[in-house]
Design a protein around this motif. Structure first.
Motif, short mmCIF file in Angstrom:
data_model
loop_
_atom_site.label_atom_id
_atom_site.label_comp_id
_atom_site.label_asym_id
_atom_site.label_seq_id
_atom_site.Cartn_x
_atom_site.Cartn_y
_atom_site.Cartn_z
N ASP A 221 0.80 -1.23 0.00
CA ASP A 221 0.00 0.00 0.00
C ASP A 221 0.83 1.28 0.00
OD1 ASP A 221 0.89 -0.73 2.54
OD2 ASP A 221 -0.83 0.16 3.57
N THR A 222 2.14 1.18 -0.15
CA THR A 222 2.96 2.39 -0.24
C THR A 222 2.76 3.04 -1.61
OG1 THR A 222 4.87 1.21 -1.14
CG2 THR A 222 4.71 1.39 1.28
N THR A 402 -7.24 0.67 -1.38
CA THR A 402 -8.00 -0.11 -0.40
C THR A 402 -7.59 -1.58 -0.43
OG1 THR A 402 -9.89 1.39 -0.59
CG2 THR A 402 -10.31 -0.80 0.33
N LYS A 405 -4.03 -2.14 0.93
CA LYS A 405 -3.98 -2.06 2.40
C LYS A 405 -4.45 -3.38 3.01
CE LYS A 405 -5.37 0.89 6.29
NZ LYS A 405 -5.87 -0.18 7.17
N SER A 408 -1.81 -6.03 2.41
CA SER A 408 -0.63 -5.78 3.25
C SER A 408 -0.87 -6.25 4.67
CB SER A 408 -0.28 -4.29 3.23
OG SER A 408 0.12 -3.89 1.94
N GLU A 409 -2.09 -6.07 5.15
CA GLU A 409 -2.41 -6.52 6.51
C GLU A 409 -2.35 -8.04 6.62
OE1 GLU A 409 -6.20 -4.73 7.19
OE2 GLU A 409 -5.36 -2.74 7.68
#
Length: 419
Positions: A221-222, A402, A405, A408-409
Motif C-alpha cells: 500500500d505504499t 484499499t 492495504k 498488506s495486513e
C-alpha cells in the motif's frame, strides 16, 4: 525458486575415489579419503557437466571423494528440513534461493559469512545474494540464476513497423499499444503474474514486505508499490490476458503459440514450449530484457535460481566448503552458463552469455535482480495467493489503495505468525 530451462538426463548417483572401512563417518582408514555427500536437484545440471566437475574436483582434491545424489523437487522441503535436523546430513545441498530463510531459521545451516570475501561476494548477483543473507549473516552461497525476459514474435513486430525492442517502460507501452490492433494482442499478461508485478514495484522503489526491528510488515500500500501496480494495469490492458489466473492457467506458451500474441513475459526457456506448441514459430522468436524506467538500466526482475548450503551436521565442513568454493568459482560457473544457459552467480561473468540473444537478455536483466522477502514464512504468503488475489481485485475494478492495504495486513499477519 528456479526455472527449468533445460531438462537434464535421468537421475544418477556418482561416486568418485574409493573408500574402505571408515574410522569415522565419511573417511577411509586405509587411504585417508573423505567422502562427501552432495545433493543436487533434478534437472539442475546435465550428466555431462556434473562429470566434468567431479573429474576436475578429484584432480585438485585427491583426498576428497564426491557422492552426488539427485533429489526430486516434490517433497524436498520436508526432506531438507529433516536432514538438517539429523546427525547424518549431506555435506552440501542445492536449495532454491527463496528457501534459504526457512532452512536457516531451523538453526541447521552453517553460517558462511566469513567466506564471502573469499568467494568474491562483492560481485554476486543481488537477487541471489540477498535471499541467502539472513539478519546480516550469509547462509546461502549464490550458485546460478534465471529470470524473466520478454519473448516476442518478430513477424508481428515487423508487420506493425516496430524495428527495435523498446528500451524504456514508456516506449514499451507505446510499442505494445501499436501492436495491439487488428486481432493481435499487444501482450498476453495474465492478471496474476505477480513476479512480474514485483519487478515493477521494485522499479518504483517499493517492496512487497519489509522488516522493521523484529517484525515484518506488508507494504503493497505504499505509493511506490501502488505505482508499480498502476503500470501493471496499463500494460495488462493491452491484451486479453485473463484477470483471474496466472501464466500457467492456461499455459501462456500455448496461447502465444497460436500466433496472434506479440509478447509474453517468461523465462527464456519458455521459447521451447512455444515452439513445441507451434513449430512454425521456430526462428521467429526474439528476446529483450524487461524495460526499465530509463534506457540505461533494464527493469527490475525477480531472480530465481539456486543457492548452496552446508548443514551444521556435516561431519566435514572444511571439505564441504571446498566443494562449494569450486561450484561457485569461475571455472565451473562459466562451464555451467554455457552448458545450461543459466546466468552465472557473478555480474562480471555475464559476458559468457553474449552470443545468445535469449540468455544475453536474461543476464542483462539479472543485474537488476531482486528476491522475495527473506522471511521463513514467505512461502505461506505465496501459498495463500495473497498477492494474486489482490491483483485480480484491482484489475476487476477494485480501489487499488484499499485492496493493497487489505493485502498488506494479511501479509503482515502471516509473516509475524510463529509456529
Amino acid at each position: 525458486m528456479r526455472y527449468r530451462l533445460l531438462a537434464a538426463a535421468a537421475a544418477f548417483s556418482l561416486v568418485l575415489a574409493g573408500c574402505g572401512s571408515a574410522s569415522e563417518p565419511g573417511t577411509s582408514a586405509e587411504t585417508g579419503t573423505t567422502t562427501l555427500t552432495v545433493w543436487f536437484m533434478r534437472d539442475s545440471l546435465s550428466d555431462a557437466i556434473v562429470k566434468r566437475f567431479a573429474d576436475d574436483f578429484r584432480r585438485s582434491h585427491p583426498r576428497i571423494a564426491l557422492n552426488v545424489q539427485i533429489q526430486e523437487w516434490d517433497g524436498i522441503g520436508q526432506k531438507v528440513t529433516s536432514a538438517l535436523a539429523s546427525k547424518d546430513a549431506p555435506d552440501v545441498i542445492e536449495v532454491g534461493n527463496t528457501q534459504v530463510a526457512e532452512y536457516a531459521a531451523s538453526g541447521g545451516v552453517r553460517d558462511l559469512t566469513g567466506k564471502v570475501a573469499d568467494l568474491g561476494g562483492s560481485d554476486w548477483l543481488p537477487g541471489l545474494a540477498e535471499p541467502g543473507k539472513i539478519d546480516g549473516r550469509q547462509y546461502g552461497i549464490p550458485w546460478y540464476a534465471a529470470n524473466r525476459v520478454v519473448i516476442y514474435n518478430k513477424d508481428l513486430f515487423a508487420k506493425a513497423g516496430v524495428t527495435a525492442p523498446p528500451k524504456t517502460r514508456d516506449e514499451w507501452i507505446d510499442v505494445t499499444a501499436k501492436l495491439n490492433k487488428g486481432g493481435v494482442q499487444g501482450i498476453y499478461l495474465p492478471g496474476q503474474n505477480w513476479y512480474t508485478l514485483a519487478g515493477f514495484v521494485w522499479d518504483e522503489g517499493g517492496d512487497l514486505a519489509v522488516k522493521e526491528g523484529d517484525r515484518w510488515k506488508g507494504v503493497l500500500d505504499t505509493p511506490q508499490a501502488l505505482a508499480g501496480m498502476a503500470f501493471y494495469r496499463r500494460l495488462q490492458a493491452l491484451g486479453k490476458g485473463p484477470k483471474d489466473s496466472d501464466e500457467a492457467r492456461p499455459p501462456q506458451a500455448d496461447v502465444f503459440g497460436k500466433g496472434d500474441v506479440a509478447q509474453i513475459v517468461s523465462a527464456p526457456g519458455g521459447a521451447v514450449a512455444i515452439e513445441k506448441a507451434n513449430p512454425g514459430l521456430k526462428g521467429k522468436l526474439g528476446f529483450f530484457p524487461i524495460p526499465g524506467k530509463t534506457a540505461d538500466t533494464p527493469g527490475a526482475v525477480f531472480t530465481g535460481g539456486s543457492d548452496l548450503i552446508v548443514p551444521e551436521a556435516s561431519a566435514h565442513p572444511d571439505e564441504a566448503y571446498e566443494v562449494v568454493k569450486a561450484l561457485a568459482g569461475e571455472k565451473f560457473q562459466l562451464d555451467m552458463a554455457k552448458e545450461m544457459s543459466y546466468v552465472p552467480n557473478r555480474t562480471s561473468y555475464a559476458g559468457v552469455l553474449s552470443g545468445d540473444e535469449a540468455t544475453a537478455a536474461m543476464a542483462a536483466g539479472a543485474a537488476a535482480g531482486h528476491a522475495t522477502p527473506t522471511s521463513p514464512n514467505w512461502a505461506a504468503v505465496e501459498a495463500r495467493n495473497v498477492i494474486k488475489e489482490y491483483m485480480t481485485k484491482v484489475l476487476t475494478g477494485g480501489d487499488a489503495a484499499t485492496e493493497a492495504k487489505a493485502a498488506s495486513e494479511v501479509i503482515t499477519t502471516i509473516l509475524n505468525t510463529t509456529s
